[in-house]
Write a protein that holds these residues in place. Sequence first.
Motif, PDB file in Angstrom:
ATOM      1  N   GLU A   1      12.787  -5.541 -11.854  1.00  0.00           N
ATOM      2  CA  GLU A   1      11.718  -6.542 -11.737  1.00  0.00           C
ATOM      3  C   GLU A   1      10.678  -6.122 -10.715  1.00  0.00           C
ATOM      4  O   GLU A   1       9.512  -6.515 -10.803  1.00  0.00           O
ATOM      5  CB  GLU A   1      12.327  -7.894 -11.387  1.00  0.00           C
ATOM      6  CG  GLU A   1      13.170  -8.481 -12.511  1.00  0.00           C
ATOM      7  CD  GLU A   1      13.562  -9.919 -12.258  1.00  0.00           C
ATOM      8  OE1 GLU A   1      12.843 -10.610 -11.503  1.00  0.00           O
ATOM      9  OE2 GLU A   1      14.577 -10.358 -12.807  1.00  0.00           O
ATOM     10  N   GLU A   2      11.083  -5.311  -9.743  1.00  0.00           N
ATOM     11  CA  GLU A   2      10.158  -4.870  -8.715  1.00  0.00           C
ATOM     12  C   GLU A   2       8.971  -4.116  -9.297  1.00  0.00           C
ATOM     13  O   GLU A   2       7.829  -4.263  -8.847  1.00  0.00           O
ATOM     14  CB  GLU A   2      10.894  -3.977  -7.708  1.00  0.00           C
ATOM     15  CG  GLU A   2      10.003  -3.459  -6.580  1.00  0.00           C
ATOM     16  CD  GLU A   2      10.765  -2.540  -5.634  1.00  0.00           C
ATOM     17  OE1 GLU A   2      10.146  -2.061  -4.671  1.00  0.00           O
ATOM     18  OE2 GLU A   2      11.981  -2.316  -5.865  1.00  0.00           O
ATOM     19  N   TYR A   3       9.228  -3.278 -10.312  1.00  0.00           N
ATOM     20  CA  TYR A   3       8.166  -2.458 -10.900  1.00  0.00           C
ATOM     21  C   TYR A   3       7.699  -2.967 -12.270  1.00  0.00           C
ATOM     22  O   TYR A   3       6.896  -2.317 -12.921  1.00  0.00           O
ATOM     23  CB  TYR A   3       8.636  -1.006 -11.048  1.00  0.00           C
ATOM     24  CG  TYR A   3       8.664  -0.240  -9.748  1.00  0.00           C
ATOM     25  CD1 TYR A   3       7.508   0.322  -9.223  1.00  0.00           C
ATOM     26  CD2 TYR A   3       9.856  -0.107  -9.047  1.00  0.00           C
ATOM     27  CE1 TYR A   3       7.534   1.020  -8.014  1.00  0.00           C
ATOM     28  CE2 TYR A   3       9.894   0.580  -7.843  1.00  0.00           C
ATOM     29  CZ  TYR A   3       8.728   1.142  -7.328  1.00  0.00           C
ATOM     30  OH  TYR A   3       8.767   1.820  -6.147  1.00  0.00           O
ATOM     31  N   ALA A   4       8.196  -4.135 -12.674  1.00  0.00           N
ATOM     32  CA  ALA A   4       7.860  -4.637 -14.009  1.00  0.00           C
ATOM     33  C   ALA A   4       6.365  -4.886 -14.170  1.00  0.00           C
ATOM     34  O   ALA A   4       5.804  -4.717 -15.248  1.00  0.00           O
ATOM     35  CB  ALA A   4       8.636  -5.919 -14.304  1.00  0.00           C
ATOM     36  N   GLY A   5       5.704  -5.270 -13.094  1.00  0.00           N
ATOM     37  CA  GLY A   5       4.289  -5.602 -13.180  1.00  0.00           C
ATOM     38  C   GLY A   5       3.372  -4.424 -13.363  1.00  0.00           C
ATOM     39  O   GLY A   5       2.163  -4.595 -13.572  1.00  0.00           O
ATOM     40  N   THR A   6       3.901  -3.203 -13.296  1.00  0.00           N
ATOM     41  CA  THR A   6       3.049  -2.018 -13.438  1.00  0.00           C
ATOM     42  C   THR A   6       2.732  -1.708 -14.891  1.00  0.00           C
ATOM     43  O   THR A   6       1.862  -0.897 -15.169  1.00  0.00           O
ATOM     44  CB  THR A   6       3.733  -0.792 -12.799  1.00  0.00           C
ATOM     45  OG1 THR A   6       4.974  -0.534 -13.476  1.00  0.00           O
ATOM     46  CG2 THR A   6       4.017  -1.037 -11.316  1.00  0.00           C
ATOM     47  N   SER A   7       3.433  -2.332 -15.835  1.00  0.00           N
ATOM     48  CA  SER A   7       3.184  -2.093 -17.255  1.00  0.00           C
ATOM     49  C   SER A   7       2.097  -3.039 -17.764  1.00  0.00           C
ATOM     50  O   SER A   7       2.152  -4.243 -17.508  1.00  0.00           O
ATOM     51  CB  SER A   7       4.471  -2.306 -18.058  1.00  0.00           C
ATOM     52  OG  SER A   7       4.193  -2.417 -19.434  1.00  0.00           O
ATOM     53  N   PRO A   8       1.109  -2.506 -18.495  1.00  0.00           N
ATOM     54  CA  PRO A   8       0.067  -3.384 -19.065  1.00  0.00           C
ATOM     55  C   PRO A   8       0.656  -4.484 -19.938  1.00  0.00           C
ATOM     56  O   PRO A   8       0.179  -5.620 -19.925  1.00  0.00           O
ATOM     57  CB  PRO A   8      -0.792  -2.414 -19.875  1.00  0.00           C
ATOM     58  CG  PRO A   8      -0.577  -1.083 -19.243  1.00  0.00           C
ATOM     59  CD  PRO A   8       0.851  -1.091 -18.779  1.00  0.00           C
ATOM     60  N   TYR A   9       1.704  -4.143 -20.697  1.00  0.00           N
ATOM     61  CA  TYR A   9       2.318  -5.142 -21.566  1.00  0.00           C
ATOM     62  C   TYR A   9       3.002  -6.228 -20.745  1.00  0.00           C
ATOM     63  O   TYR A   9       2.880  -7.421 -21.048  1.00  0.00           O
ATOM     64  CB  TYR A   9       3.327  -4.475 -22.500  1.00  0.00           C
ATOM     65  CG  TYR A   9       4.057  -5.447 -23.402  1.00  0.00           C
ATOM     66  CD1 TYR A   9       3.404  -6.047 -24.475  1.00  0.00           C
ATOM     67  CD2 TYR A   9       5.390  -5.772 -23.173  1.00  0.00           C
ATOM     68  CE1 TYR A   9       4.061  -6.947 -25.302  1.00  0.00           C
ATOM     69  CE2 TYR A   9       6.057  -6.673 -23.991  1.00  0.00           C
ATOM     70  CZ  TYR A   9       5.390  -7.251 -25.049  1.00  0.00           C
ATOM     71  OH  TYR A   9       6.051  -8.141 -25.853  1.00  0.00           O
ATOM     72  N   ALA A  10       3.710  -5.828 -19.682  1.00  0.00           N
ATOM     73  CA  ALA A  10       4.450  -6.796 -18.871  1.00  0.00           C
ATOM     74  C   ALA A  10       3.516  -7.777 -18.171  1.00  0.00           C
ATOM     75  O   ALA A  10       3.902  -8.919 -17.886  1.00  0.00           O
ATOM     76  CB  ALA A  10       5.312  -6.069 -17.844  1.00  0.00           C
ATOM     77  N   LYS A  11       2.303  -7.360 -17.899  1.00  0.00           N
ATOM     78  CA  LYS A  11       1.362  -8.225 -17.177  1.00  0.00           C
ATOM     79  C   LYS A  11       0.980  -9.472 -17.963  1.00  0.00           C
ATOM     80  O   LYS A  11       0.551 -10.466 -17.376  1.00  0.00           O
ATOM     81  CB  LYS A  11       0.107  -7.426 -16.815  1.00  0.00           C
ATOM     82  CG  LYS A  11       0.341  -6.376 -15.735  1.00  0.00           C
ATOM     83  CD  LYS A  11      -0.933  -5.590 -15.445  1.00  0.00           C
ATOM     84  CE  LYS A  11      -0.679  -4.530 -14.372  1.00  0.00           C
ATOM     85  NZ  LYS A  11      -1.892  -3.729 -14.088  1.00  0.00           N
ATOM     86  N   ILE A  12       1.139  -9.427 -19.277  1.00  0.00           N
ATOM     87  CA  ILE A  12       0.762 -10.585 -20.084  1.00  0.00           C
ATOM     88  C   ILE A  12       1.957 -11.483 -20.392  1.00  0.00           C
ATOM     89  O   ILE A  12       1.810 -12.502 -21.076  1.00  0.00           O
ATOM     90  CB  ILE A  12       0.095 -10.147 -21.408  1.00  0.00           C
ATOM     91  CG1 ILE A  12       1.103  -9.418 -22.303  1.00  0.00           C
ATOM     92  CG2 ILE A  12      -1.126  -9.282 -21.143  1.00  0.00           C
ATOM     93  CD1 ILE A  12       0.548  -9.086 -23.688  1.00  0.00           C
TER      94      ILE A  12
END
Length: 207
Positions: free
Chosen positions: A112-123
């Motif tokens: 979860e720490e790095y999940a926000g680095t993916s363009p897909y995960a951001k949405i």
Amino acid sequence: MPGSSSPLQTFSLQLRLAETNEIFSLPQCQNDFTLKQLKSDLELLTGIPFHFQRLHYLDEMDLPDDSTLMDNDVVPGGTITMRIWRQDGWGHLVAAAAKGHTMKLAQLGVTEEYAGTSPYAKILGPEQKKEWVAHRAFVALFVASHRGHVNTVKFLLSHGGECIWPISSDVDLKTIKTALANCNKFDIKVGKLRMENRNENFLLPCF
């Protein structure tokens, strides 16, 4: 004689995994094998989940799941190429897990720490993102444990918590447990989880 059929011939093939350049031997193939059957066997042989497998022969056209080796003119001793679906960085994730590149894997959405680095995960919303991370962590765990990368498996279990995800095909849980046992520096238990109104097997590795 008319109407008679010759016995099926058993022959060997090779499989090349494009993302890692690994070569696997397939010694017990027959012309009437469907690609769907082959993918189920390859899931255990290569550690690559069924639904990520794209199989090619001679060119880069995907072989249909309901076709047979004979339909695709696959000859004894030939080489089938497997590629991973590239969407959302799955090819990079599988390659990093297969090679035991833990730090690289850590940046590919398995925690979860790095999940926000993916363009897909951001949405994604919070619950969707949690499920997205769990799926990626499960696949990485399956691939890394298959190849005995102890440190990578430890990282995934310690940073991702319990990796709980439906097994993608009719894979025997005992076989998966054997793969995880390659990482025998610590105890891993595998069991079944039966969800209400759902008929799926889940993998639950834990300390």
